[in-house]
Design an enzyme around this catalytic site. Structure first.
Site, short mmCIF file in Angstrom:
data_model
loop_
_atom_site.label_atom_id
_atom_site.label_comp_id
_atom_site.label_asym_id
_atom_site.label_seq_id
_atom_site.Cartn_x
_atom_site.Cartn_y
_atom_site.Cartn_z
N HIS A 157 -22.39 -30.34 35.49
CA HIS A 157 -21.59 -31.52 35.83
C HIS A 157 -21.63 -31.83 37.32
CE1 HIS A 157 -18.29 -28.47 36.43
NE2 HIS A 157 -18.00 -29.28 37.44
N ASP A 187 -23.03 -25.99 30.54
CA ASP A 187 -22.70 -26.49 31.88
C ASP A 187 -23.45 -25.73 32.97
OD1 ASP A 187 -21.57 -28.23 33.65
OD2 ASP A 187 -19.59 -27.30 33.68
N SER A 264 -16.87 -25.65 41.97
CA SER A 264 -17.69 -25.62 40.78
C SER A 264 -19.14 -25.30 41.10
CB SER A 264 -17.64 -26.97 40.07
OG SER A 264 -18.01 -26.83 38.72
#
Length: 424
Positions: A157, A187, A264
């Site tokens: 993402h 992911d 992230s």
């Protein structure tokens, strides 16, 4: 409520990408998800700089002066006999291999056809919006270098839909990045930069992690580059259903190390400085509830992405739920359920996707799976784990109960369809 999992179905209400709180009104108990949690993806959603909050349009400020300061996620006290400088040593060892990833994409917006109506044009004249306009969406995340020639692991993402990717090293050097591949189900993504003799991380073994072990996070939260936080491994094996992400295929590591949007794709490390996981999400409104992708999973996926640019995930094409005596009673007392269950334990097949491997093998809604690949299964996540570890096109044996009878069925897992319409 019981855990329900879709093997082969791509839910349209993905908590991670579209909606923070998924509500299930007027549905039978066996159709309710176990957890409807609001997750915050910790990297670039391409809609906000620094990350995006699932299902909300809330802007996360990159200006540290606008952040409220509170004492949360403080590091636990050092154990007796522990080198008090071990975190410093880890940071000095690994820090140069942690990078910032900035991504951007141009989005074209088209005005509705209604604005072409002469009536609108008559009244609004020169104030009419342009037929088409472009806007640039930016996001920021983290990553870590896994090869000296410039391969970098990050979250999918973080780079999803990006036109441009820029990788900035701790020493200030910046490089244009190329996305070698990404896998939305886990992911995980791999980015490549043109450079040599780069610092790189050492990878640990996430299968051996135990709750209570030290955890160190390094990343770029909210524009604050090279931030280090510490905590512990709070839990292992958290299923995607448990944390409210039924469209993912990951058994997450839970940590209380402070992580925020922008972390992230960054590494979660053990006390030896080995990467044990990749930080990816937190639960909205909670403290000390962070989730990371085990490095063994990320490494397995990245190897396929590097080799072929894509990942093949085995799937059967069933929707299922762990069976309990209470659930059995609820189903049998609900005239609208369309099912009748005689068993108390196992995994109930709620739905079979048409033309899926499960449908071709003769699996039916109402079947209760008791063993899969020779392993006893009691919940949906255990079935998902066995399927994920199987081979596309291989033989997978199922032992199930149907109308009080024992059945043995062989099914050949297929490759998970890339388009959601193929599995609906």
């Amino acid at each position: 409520m019981q855990n329900q999992s879709r093997d082969g179905e791509h839910p349209s209400n993905s908590i991670l990408s579209n909606t923070a709180d998924t509500k299930y009104h007027n549905r039978a108990p066996w159709k309710k998800a176990a957890a409807s949690l609001s997750l915050v993806l910790l990297g670039s959603g391409m809609t906000l700089a620094g990350g995006y909050m699932a299902g909300h349009s809330q802007q996360m400020s990159e200006n540290a002066s606008n952040l409220a300061v509170s004492r949360v996620n403080a590091a636990p006290p050092l154990a007796a006999g522990t080198d008090p400088n071990f975190v410093i040593q880890v940071v000095q060892k690994v820090g140069p291999a942690v990078v910032r990833i900035d991504s951007s994409r141009t989005v074209k917006t088209q005005i509705p056809d209604e604005f072409n109506d002469p009536l609108f044009q008559r009244f609004f004249g020169s104030q009419m919006p342009e037929q088409q306009s472009n806007r640039v969406e930016r996001g920021t995340g983290s990553g870590f270098i896994i090869s000296a020639d410039g391969r970098i692991l990050t979250n999918a993402h973080v780079v999803d839909g990006a036109d441009t990717v820029t990788v900035t090293l701790k020493d200030g050097r910046s490089f244009k990045g190329k996305v070698l591949g990404k896998d939305d189900l886990t992911d995980v993504a791999v980015v490549k930069i043109q450079a040599d003799n780069l610092p790189l991380v050492a990878l640990g073994n996430s299968d051996k992690l135990q709750p209570g072990e030290w955890a160190i996070a390094i990343g770029n939260p909210l524009g604050l580059d090279n931030t280090v936080t510490t905590g512990i491994i709070s839990a292992t094996g958290r299923s995607s259903n448990q944390i409210g992400a039924p469209d993912k295929r990951v058994e997450y590591i839970q940590t209380d190390a402070a992580i925020n949007p922008g972390n992230s794709g960054g590494p979660l490390l053990n006390y030896r400085g080995e990467v044990i996981a990749m930080n990816t999400a937190i639960i909205q409104g909670a403290q000390g509830l962070g989730f990371a992708i085990p490095i063994n999973t990320a490494q397995r996926i990245s190897s396929q992405l590097i080799a072929t640019g894509k990942v093949e995930h085995p799937y059967l094409g069933i929707q299922m739920v762990g069976l309990t005596p209470q659930l059995k009673q609820n189903i049998n007392s609900d005239p609208n359920s369309g099912l009748s269950v005689n068993e108390d334990k196992g995994v109930l097949v709620v739905k079979v996707v048409p033309n899926s491997p499960a449908a071709k093998a003769g699996i039916r809604a109402g079947d209760v799976i008791q063993k899969l690949g020779g392993q006893a299964v009691t919940d949906a996540s255990s079935v998902q784990k066995v399927v994920e570890n199987s081979q596309v096109g291989g033989d997978l044996r199922l032992e199930l109960r149907r109308n009080g009878q024992n059945l043995n069925i062989a099914v050949q897992p297929g490759a998970f369809p890339t388009q959601p319409t193929q599995v609906q």
